[in-house]
Design a protein around this motif. Structure first.
Motif, PDB file in Angstrom:
ATOM      1  N   CYS A 296     -55.095   6.743  25.459  1.00  0.00           N
ATOM      2  CA  CYS A 296     -55.588   7.225  24.161  1.00  0.00           C
ATOM      3  C   CYS A 296     -54.434   7.795  23.348  1.00  0.00           C
ATOM      4  O   CYS A 296     -53.565   8.501  23.874  1.00  0.00           O
ATOM      5  N   ARG A 297     -54.434   7.509  22.069  1.00  0.00           N
ATOM      6  CA  ARG A 297     -53.412   8.030  21.156  1.00  0.00           C
ATOM      7  C   ARG A 297     -53.825   9.420  20.669  1.00  0.00           C
ATOM      8  O   ARG A 297     -55.002   9.667  20.427  1.00  0.00           O
ATOM      9  N   TYR A 298     -52.847  10.270  20.501  1.00  0.00           N
ATOM     10  CA  TYR A 298     -53.149  11.663  20.125  1.00  0.00           C
ATOM     11  C   TYR A 298     -52.103  12.174  19.147  1.00  0.00           C
ATOM     12  O   TYR A 298     -50.889  11.972  19.346  1.00  0.00           O
ATOM     13  N   THR A 299     -52.560  12.870  18.109  1.00  0.00           N
ATOM     14  CA  THR A 299     -51.692  13.499  17.117  1.00  0.00           C
ATOM     15  C   THR A 299     -52.309  14.829  16.720  1.00  0.00           C
ATOM     16  O   THR A 299     -53.515  14.896  16.444  1.00  0.00           O
ATOM     17  N   GLY A 300     -51.493  15.864  16.652  1.00  0.00           N
ATOM     18  CA  GLY A 300     -52.028  17.157  16.242  1.00  0.00           C
ATOM     19  C   GLY A 300     -50.947  18.177  15.972  1.00  0.00           C
ATOM     20  O   GLY A 300     -49.821  18.062  16.472  1.00  0.00           O
ATOM     21  N   SER A 332     -37.917  13.361  20.614  1.00  0.00           N
ATOM     22  CA  SER A 332     -38.968  12.733  21.428  1.00  0.00           C
ATOM     23  C   SER A 332     -38.615  12.889  22.901  1.00  0.00           C
ATOM     24  O   SER A 332     -37.430  12.982  23.283  1.00  0.00           O
ATOM     25  N   THR A 333     -39.673  12.902  23.732  1.00  0.00           N
ATOM     26  CA  THR A 333     -39.490  13.027  25.174  1.00  0.00           C
ATOM     27  C   THR A 333     -39.171  11.658  25.776  1.00  0.00           C
ATOM     28  O   THR A 333     -39.217  10.623  25.092  1.00  0.00           O
ATOM     29  N   ASP A 334     -38.896  11.650  27.063  1.00  0.00           N
ATOM     30  CA  ASP A 334     -38.580  10.395  27.741  1.00  0.00           C
ATOM     31  C   ASP A 334     -39.772   9.440  27.778  1.00  0.00           C
ATOM     32  O   ASP A 334     -39.583   8.215  27.824  1.00  0.00           O
ATOM     33  N   ASP A 335     -40.990   9.979  27.784  1.00  0.00           N
ATOM     34  CA  ASP A 335     -42.170   9.113  27.814  1.00  0.00           C
ATOM     35  C   ASP A 335     -42.734   8.845  26.420  1.00  0.00           C
ATOM     36  O   ASP A 335     -43.878   8.426  26.271  1.00  0.00           O
ATOM     37  N   GLY A 336     -41.957   9.111  25.377  1.00  0.00           N
ATOM     38  CA  GLY A 336     -42.319   8.685  24.033  1.00  0.00           C
ATOM     39  C   GLY A 336     -43.238   9.611  23.267  1.00  0.00           C
ATOM     40  O   GLY A 336     -44.004   9.156  22.408  1.00  0.00           O
ATOM     41  N   ILE A 337     -43.203  10.906  23.510  1.00  0.00           N
ATOM     42  CA  ILE A 337     -44.018  11.869  22.758  1.00  0.00           C
ATOM     43  C   ILE A 337     -43.125  12.554  21.726  1.00  0.00           C
ATOM     44  O   ILE A 337     -42.103  13.152  22.073  1.00  0.00           O
ATOM     45  N   SER A 352     -47.139  14.126  18.814  1.00  0.00           N
ATOM     46  CA  SER A 352     -47.817  12.844  18.725  1.00  0.00           C
ATOM     47  C   SER A 352     -47.278  11.885  19.770  1.00  0.00           C
ATOM     48  O   SER A 352     -46.063  11.801  19.973  1.00  0.00           O
ATOM     49  N   ASN A 353     -48.209  11.184  20.452  1.00  0.00           N
ATOM     50  CA  ASN A 353     -47.813  10.104  21.348  1.00  0.00           C
ATOM     51  C   ASN A 353     -48.098   8.747  20.708  1.00  0.00           C
ATOM     52  O   ASN A 353     -48.119   7.716  21.386  1.00  0.00           O
TER      53      ASN A 353
END
Length: 392
Positions: A296-300, A332-337, A352-353
């Motif tokens: 699931c995509r998440y932004t906040g 951004s983090t290593d897992d793309g966040i 946001s991911n």
């Protein structure tokens, strides 16, 4: 049939029936009253001036009425006597129909839309509302409101659910809302059900920036068109237990607000859905959980203490006047966040991911110095967040 007997007894048990005990009692102000039926009694008041004060003796006798039960001959009782005996201890029954309950609920929903200061105003002559008054009388409506129940109150002690009494109707509505078509983009936020009474205890909450500041708090998930599809009633530590959701070991490891988002995300029907939420729910933990578990995509928006320690300029540096409005910094983090700071009136933090910074566009902001609106640069993730949080 009850038969009454009358007896005369002394008012004070210490008073004796022996007249000899009263011989030594003398009252100089006491004057006996002659018996008009006894001709031998002399008139002691003759020739004496009338006195302004005359002491009255309290009666020492009292009549006691004792009722005795006597079997009544039903055949000889009069109609009035029969009515008087049958009106005692008569238990009344209440009956209703499915159609009447539907009408009652419809009136409640209509009253929530067309609000009047008092319940009596819907039936009053000057403020009468035909949509309510023509469906049900005021007396019947009040009776239904007093007697209606949605659950078995005898089982309330065996549950931790503070909303046990309305849980069946709440679950029914939630299930019906989930069956409605859902949009791929949804938002999660707090919703207040206005209530100003003082009988709810800690269940009554206060949120300053809501239209209804006092009331019951719900966590809801709504589509982009504003339709609410799922809700969780806030009740403190027993909130998720009362909601009847079994959490997985991964969910148990989450924080409380992250658990709420994960529970609301379980009922989404659209694949690859996108969730938008404010800083009350957002954390690096929930963004990573939704991406890895549900895809699931998440932004906040987020609070600075919930995004880990990314290599970003601190919010205190963004608050300085030397930093222009619209300036942003991201990583951004290593897992793309994505983690981003953006300067508006104050520093805004976003996680946001799903979305990135590009394309960078502009948005209008009012400038106090020039007293007019000016265009400032706005990252794509911030612009998308503002557009999709309108559902809640």
């Amino acid at each position: 049939m009850n038969q009454t007997h009358t007896a005369v007894v002394p008012l004070d048990p210490s008073i004796s029936d022996d007249d000899s005990l009263d011989d030594d009692i003398s009252d100089p102000n006491y004057m006996p009253v002659p018996d008009p039926h006894n001709e031998d009694t002399p008139d002691t008041t003759e020739g004496q001036p009338p006195t302004s004060k005359r002491r009255c003796r309290r009666p020492v006798l009292e009549e006691v009425h004792e009722e005795e039960d006597v079997e009544e001959d039903v055949g000889t009782a009069t109609p009035q006597e029969k009515r008087s005996t049958t009106n005692k201890d008569v238990s009344t029954t209440f009956a209703t129909t499915d159609e009447e309950i539907r009408t009652f609920i419809a009136i409640l929903l209509y009253m929530g839309v067309v609000q009047l200061p008092s319940l009596d105003d819907y039936w009053a002559m000057t403020t009468r509302v035909p949509q309510v008054a023509e469906l049900m009388t005021s007396k019947r409506f009040r009776l239904l409101r007093r007697l209606i129940h949605f659950n078995d109150n005898s089982q309330i002690n065996a549950t931790v659910d503070c909303f046990y009494k309305i849980r069946p109707i709440f679950n029914f509505l939630s299930q019906a809302f989930r069956c409605e078509p859902q949009t791929p983009k949804t938002s999660i936020d707090e919703v207040m059900v206005g209530f100003k009474g003082k009988t709810a205890g800690n269940l009554r909450q206060y949120i300053q920036n809501k239209p209804d500041k006092w009331g019951f708090k719900l966590f809801s998930r709504a589509s982009a068109d504003g339709f609410v599809h799922d809700m969780v009633l806030y009740q403190g530590l027993t909130m998720l237990q009362g909601h009847g959701v079994k959490l997985t070991p991964e969910q148990e490891a989450l924080s409380t607000t992250s658990k709420i988002v994960s529970v609301l995300a379980q009922t989404m029907t659209c694949s690859q859905s996108a969730i938008f939420a404010d800083n009350f729910f957002t954390s690096l933990q929930i963004a990573r959980y939704l991406k890895n578990t549900h895809g699931c995509r998440y932004t906040g928006t987020a609070r600075e203490n919930r995004i880990g320690n990314p290599p970003l300029k601190s919010t205190k540096n963004f608050e300085k006047k030397s930093v222009p409005r619209g300036h942003f910094d991201y990583t951004s983090t290593d897992d793309g966040i994505l983690a981003l700071h953006w300067k508006d009136n104050k520093a805004v933090t976003i996680l946001s991911n799903d979305l990135g910074v590009d394309p960078v566009s502009t948005c209008s902001r009012y400038c106090k110095e020039t007293k007019r609106k000016e265009e400032v640069q706005c990252p794509n993730v911030k612009k998308s967040y503002n557009a999709n949080m309108l559902g809640n």
